[in-house]
Design a protein around this motif. Structure first.
Motif: not given
Lengths: 576, 641
Positions: B257-258, B315-316, B334-336, B356-357
């Protein structure tokens, strides 16, 4: 400073504007105004139902295009609802149509009839709701049975039944103005396109391909055609040199116009003497060189390509297509096996290249299209639809999309229902018979008396029959035969005694009229009977078929929506 | 000049009566739906009093205040908003009648209106005081003995004993969704609970969890019949894949998760990039250098992820096309734009932390999934995934709820009913807390423990025991259809009688009588279509009440065993037939009802304390809002303590 404070005071003022209070209606179904609105809506939709429907012209009195249609999705969207109940029904039907593409008018007429019939019989709304729900489950259970009298198993070995199904959808939309051979041609094309999108070698999960539809105005309908592969717009003077097959191609999803959008929100200050443009163009040409080195013959970009790069590639014999658009990206990826590239600075990886078998130029009147032939088996095809004018063409395009959807639904459940109103009359006869038989068991479960149960069941059956009646628009009479419970229409000029001669076949074309048949007018009382199953070795094939999945869902949506409307006791309308 | 408006008691009554008339249409077994359109043109359907009242754009400040109180009450308990308005209106009517009959009860005033208002205020204050001190005791002694105890185990157990819990849910869904779907949604609800039940853990924990993450757990589908609603395993992310999802893939899958952008933003807002001629940095390729740097860093991130075997990226935020292309080439899905709620649910269920990084990716960021595939629900394509070892790790089987209905409004209504069912159950399973202190004053507390084992015919002892039950054990329910009101009415009647006998203060109207009268208005509305049924129901309930206090205690003893076992028990066994008949009407939670009565009385007190409305046209909205807020805030404070 002054302006800022002024602005903020304005904003506060705009927020303080009082909202007007809501308009409330108590017991809306008892008000004649609401009932009239619903009746008007029902008449409007009824007259648009079926192959002989009366067309509707929708136009805005301020201006804009005039739309001629009889399709529920267009019609319902055009009705600007003056009452929340109307918009509630509208919303439900539109949702159904967007999922299943068919039987929208059936659902709305049935739903409105149920509401009207419920108003006519003097029963408690709760009783009607419960009985409706019970009868609905009776209907769906009957339709799911193997030996249901109005269900036809689809035979995928021959395309005949698929074409019949497609043709029923296409001919139920008279706005397309198709002659007999034309609708037969379009039905065949629709089935051909559908079959092309079904993959041949099936992996563990079936993934259907895509049909890209291109409308062409001003040609005869019979010039419509289906091609495997994709047809793309081309620049005017395209020269196809001697290209060897297969052709390698590259597909870019990022813009190649020389903009650097991904740098961020900050500012860039360029000092005098720095030529950023030429730096970027150099970079783009670098990319072009690599592509040429890798022997790419077809260069496609979703967005804009810088003219310098375009010129460079064309001079080196590459076919360049820009501004493909997002909608064609997915089919092109499936067709060629290319992976979209979005990096400008790194070399294009070898796996990202796709290939096509060949390209050719196809002229269509004034336009030319570049035809990309698939390299192997593909599930992508293009359908060119031609018609004489714009209104008919846009309706034809809509109809073809709906037909494709209906055909796809058969993959989920490989069966169809008899069309021409025969399913409705059959179901009505079945429900009438069943409700008479199970009245003593069902009425205590539903918490009502036997009389109440029978009255509510009668209202349900009459609503079903009224949908079948709506198919007739030329003052003809609708009848039901008392053996198979199929639907028959009698032209207005024919005498009742000569029914055998006047109507040779029933609505769906399976039952033939003969001497010893008995008929009864629909919406008159007749003794209940159990519809007899058809002989299995019937020589006649049905000529009208409806989508099974769509119709069952429409039936359920109609009853549930009617139940919801019947349950409404109070309406609050926000008029802001 | 600000126009002043003196508030009379009749104005208050008028405003509340108007609200009552709207709510009545959907109240009781014969009630129906209320349909409303928003200013956006959206159509909504509801039988929930809370939604109906909040949908009104009310002009009257008092009515707005009442709606606020209702809203606050039903957000906590999830139920009882219509009864709230009914009871409030009825109380106001009775107070109005009492005050007009005898306006100079307390102190002489100049005008009749003023003295009326003073009397009403005084009565309301005393009512609230009475309720805060005496009501819990009365309920414990007179209502609880006729109730049953339910616990969460009953909801999930597939036995015959769980009849009462099922009935509780059915009657709740019936008031919300009508007869047609109550059984269907009851089953769905129980199934959902049994899937999410954490083994060997407090049951209300999973309920709280479901209530909190309900938004991410359910999907609304319109255009499909209601009976297509179902549970599906795993989690649904309400977004589509941004990159084409490869068909066949090895299992299990690795996912991360990003929180941020994968492609670094070179220049944030406010930064300035200066490009100078002949500068050292830009001398080779100038600006192109920077953009190539960001592309390189994307590649290195994707390469790192590949080395971990990651194939799913959630991804958030929206990612750049370079990122999408790089992920496609690496064969990753990839899911945005995944919503915050869904990411939070995902991280809770998978036990990983979001990255987060992008430069620091560790194994604890990597979740294991059994599958991740597209799922077509209605018009939308979503991402459907399930977690690999959830059953061992969290001891639950995660599943999501799909709610179907022909129209959006209906689907939304069903989802709201589901959410409120969680709230209602949470309130129902909460103990009636206030009773503890109230009774412990009168009875020596050490007795309690010793009394547990053996049956003692001592009335006091039983009361202690019973009392302990409802404090420590939870979830007392009682037959619906006005049983609570009838019983409390009877108890208040007895109480008022004893008060007037013992303390001879005939000058003061016993306030309990006011509440007593008002309570009956609720069952009267339930049976409004048939007065005969009302009388029948009342006689039936009153017949259950034993005449002597000793008989009452005998009842408790009788039922003690089943209560202790945590099974369904009908309290008065000798009247078993009667109670079973009442069961047909459904069940409702006693603690919800108790909180309701308290909330109504608090709202009443607040209403009657106001004596004037100031209408201004100046930019006052902050002030007027604040004062309103302050008012309801204070009532909220009282609600909670």
């Amino acid at each position: 400073m002054y302006i800022a404070s002024y602005l903020s005071s304005l904003m506060q003022m705009s927020r303080i504007v009082k909202k007007s209070p809501s308009v409330c209606t108590d017991l809306p179904l008892n008000s004649s105004d609401v009932c009239n609105k619903l009746r008007l809506m029902k008449e409007l939709l009824k007259s648009s139902y079926g192959p002989t429907a009366r067309l509707k012209q929708v136009h805005n009195n301020i201006g804009g295009a005039v739309v001629t249609t009889s399709t529920s999705s267009v019609l319902l969207q055009a009705i600007s609802s003056s009452h929340p109940i109307v918009s509630l029904i509208k919303g439900s039907i539109l949702n159904h149509v967007s999922r299943f593409s068919d039987c929208g008018l059936f659902a709305s007429i049935f739903c409105l009839s149920l509401i009207e019939e419920a108003g006519r019989c003097d029963l408690s709304k709760n009783v009607i709701i419960r009985v409706n729900k019970h009868l609905l489950s009776l209907c769906t259970a009957h339709l799911q049975q193997e030996d249901c009298g109005c269900k036809v198993q689809l035979d995928f070995c021959s395309s005949q039944s698929l074409i019949t199904l497609a043709r029923s959808v296409i001919s139920s939309k008279p706005t397309c103005v198709l002659s007999e051979p034309e609708s037969a041609h379009i039905s065949r094309l629709a089935v051909q396109a559908f079959l092309l999108t079904v993959p041949c070698n099936i992996p563990d999960k079936v993934r259907l391909g895509r049909t890209v539809t291109i409308p062409m105005e001003g040609h005869s309908v019979l010039e419509s055609a289906v091609f495997p592969g994709l047809l793309l717009d081309t620049p005017e003077n395209i020269s196809l040199g001697n290209l060897c097959s297969p052709l390698r191609m590259v597909l870019f999803s990022a813009s190649l116009a020389g903009d650097l959008s991904e740098l961020g929100d900050g500012r860039i200050e360029v000092h005098q003497g720095v030529d950023t443009d030429s730096q970027i163009v150099d970079q783009l040409l670098e990319l072009g060189k690599q592509v040429l080195k890798d022997e790419v013959k077809l260069f496609v970009c979703q967005k804009v390509i810088h003219p310098v790069l375009q010129h460079y590639l064309r001079c080196n014999g590459v076919i360049v297509i820009e501004r493909l658009g997002i909608s064609l990206m997915e089919p092109l990826i499936q067709l060629t096996g290319a992976q979209p590239v979005a990096t400008l600075h790194t070399t294009v990886p070898w796996e990202a290249y796709g290939e096509v078998h060949n390209v050719s130029v196809r002229p269509f009147g004034s336009k030319t299209k570049l035809h990309l032939h698939p390299a192997g088996k593909t599930t992508i095809c293009t359908m060119i639809l031609c018609h004489r004018n714009e209104t008919m063409l846009s309706e034809l395009k809509l109809v073809c999309q709906k037909t494709e959807h209906v055909l796809r639904l058969t993959l989920r459940e490989p069966c169809a229902l008899l069309g021409g109103g025969c399913t409705e009359t059959h179901l009505a006869a079945y429900v009438r018979h069943q409700s008479k038989n199970d009245v003593s068991e069902s009425s205590p479960v539903l918490g009502c008396s036997q009389t109440e149960y029978l009255l509510a069941a009668e209202a349900f059956c009459r609503s079903l029959e009224s949908v079948a009646t709506s198919l007739e628009h030329d003052d003809g009479a609708s009848l039901i035969d008392l053996t198979h419970a199929h639907h028959w229409t009698l032209p207005s000029d024919a005498a009742e005694e000569h029914l055998e001669d006047a109507a040779a076949l029933c609505g769906c074309g399976v039952v033939q009229s003969c001497q010893n048949k008995k008929w009864s007018y629909l919406n008159t009382e007749y003794a209940e009977f159990s519809p007899e199953p058809l002989l299995t070795a019937s020589p006649l094939q049905p000529t009208v078929l409806d989508s099974f999945t769509a119709k069952v869902n429409a039936l359920e949506v109609a009853v549930e929506t009617a139940n919801l409307v019947l349950d409404v006791r109070y309406v609050i309308q926000d008029v802001n | 000049m600000v126009p002043l408006e003196q508030l009379h008691l009749s104005h208050v009554l008028q405003a509340v009566s108007a609200l009552e008339s709207i709510v009545l249409r959907s109240f009781g077994p014969e009630g129906g739906q209320v349909l409303f359109t928003r200013d956006t043109g959206q159509v909504m359907v509801s039988r929930s009093g809370k939604r109906i009242l909040t949908a009104l754009h009310l002009d009257h400040p008092l009515a707005r205040m009442v709606v606020r109180c209702v809203w606050k009450h039903s957000t906590i308990t999830g139920d009882g908003s219509k009864t709230f308005v009914l009871l409030l209106a009825s109380l106001l009517r009775i107070i109005h009648a009492t005050a007009t009959k005898d306006p100079h009860m307390f102190q002489p005033h100049n005008s009749t209106e003023a003295s009326e208002a003073a009397t009403a205020r005084h009565l309301a204050d005393r009512l609230l005081e009475f309720a805060l001190t005496e009501l819990d005791k009365l309920i414990v002694l007179n209502v609880l003995p006729h109730g049953f105890r339910v616990s969460l185990e009953n909801f999930t157990a597939k036995t015959q004993h769980d009849l009462s819990c099922q009935t509780l849910l059915v009657s709740f869904f019936r008031t919300r969704l009508g007869y047609a779907y109550c059984d269907f949604f009851r089953n769905l609800f129980c199934e959902l609970l049994s899937h999410w039940k954490v083994k060997d853990d407090r049951p209300s924990f999973s309920m709280q969890f479901l209530n909190n993450s309900f938004l991410a757990l359910h999907t609304q589908v319109s255009g499909v019949p209601v009976n297509c609603s179902r549970l599906i395993e795993g989690q649904v992310i309400h977004r589509d894949f941004a990159t084409p999802c490869p068909q066949v893939r090895k299992q299990p899958l690795k996912a991360v998760v990003f929180n941020g952008y994968l492609q670094p933003k070179l220049l944030t807002t406010g930064d300035v990039l200066e490009l100078r001629c002949g500068d050292k940095v830009t001398e080779d390729r100038g600006i192109v250098h920077f953009s190539s740097w960001t592309e390189k860093s994307v590649e290195s991130i994707i390469a790192t992820l590949q080395s971990f075997g990651v194939s799913v990226l959630l991804c958030a935020l929206k990612q750049s096309s370079a990122v999408l292309a790089a992920a496609t080439q690496a064969g990753m899905c990839l899911v945005e734009c995944v919503s915050e709620e869904e990411i939070s649910l995902f991280t809770q269920l998978s036990g990983v932390t979001p990255i987060s990084d992008c430069r620091r990716i560790h194994p604890e960021h990597i979740a294991t999934l059994t599958f991740c595939k597209p799922l077509l629900l209605g018009a939308h394509r979503y991402v459907h995934l399930d977690f690999h070892d959830c059953e061992e790790r969290l001891k639950v089987k995660p599943c999501s709820l799909v709610i179907c209905a022909p129209s959006e409004g209906q689907a939304d209504q069903h989802a709201c009913a589901f959410q409120d069912a969680f709230r209602m159950l949470l309130t129902a399973l909460e103990p009636v807390r206030k009773t503890q202190t109230a009774l412990e004053e009168t009875i020596p507390s050490k007795k309690c423990t010793s009394l547990h084992a053996d049956n003692i015919s001592n009335g006091t002892a039983c009361r202690v025991h019973l009392h302990q039950k409802c404090v420590t054990e939870t979830g007392c329910v009682i037959s619906a259809g006005g049983t609570f009101e009838f019983l409390l009415h009877h108890a208040l009647h007895q109480y008022g009688h004893s008060c007037s006998v013992s303390v001879n203060t005939s000058a003061v109207v016993p306030v309990s009588q006011l509440l007593e009268k008002a309570l009956l208005s609720v069952p009267r509305q339930i049976y409004s279509h048939n007065l005969k049924h009302f009388l029948q129901a009342q006689t039936r309930v009153v017949a259950l009440i034993p005449k002597q206090p000793h008989a009452l205690s005998a009842n408790f003893i009788h039922t003690e065993g089943p209560l202790g076992d945590g099974k369904l028990s009908l309290c008065s066994c000798e009247n078993g037939n009667m109670s079973l008949k009442l069961l047909d009407l459904g069940l409702e939670s006693v603690s919800c009802k108790y909180q309701l009565v308290l909330a109504v009385l608090q709202c009443l007190t607040n209403l009657l304390r106001i004596n004037m409305v100031l209408r201004t046209h100046a930019v006052l909205h902050t002030e007027s809002h604040d004062s309103l807020n302050a008012h309801s805030e204070s009532s909220e404070g009282e609600d909670e303590d």
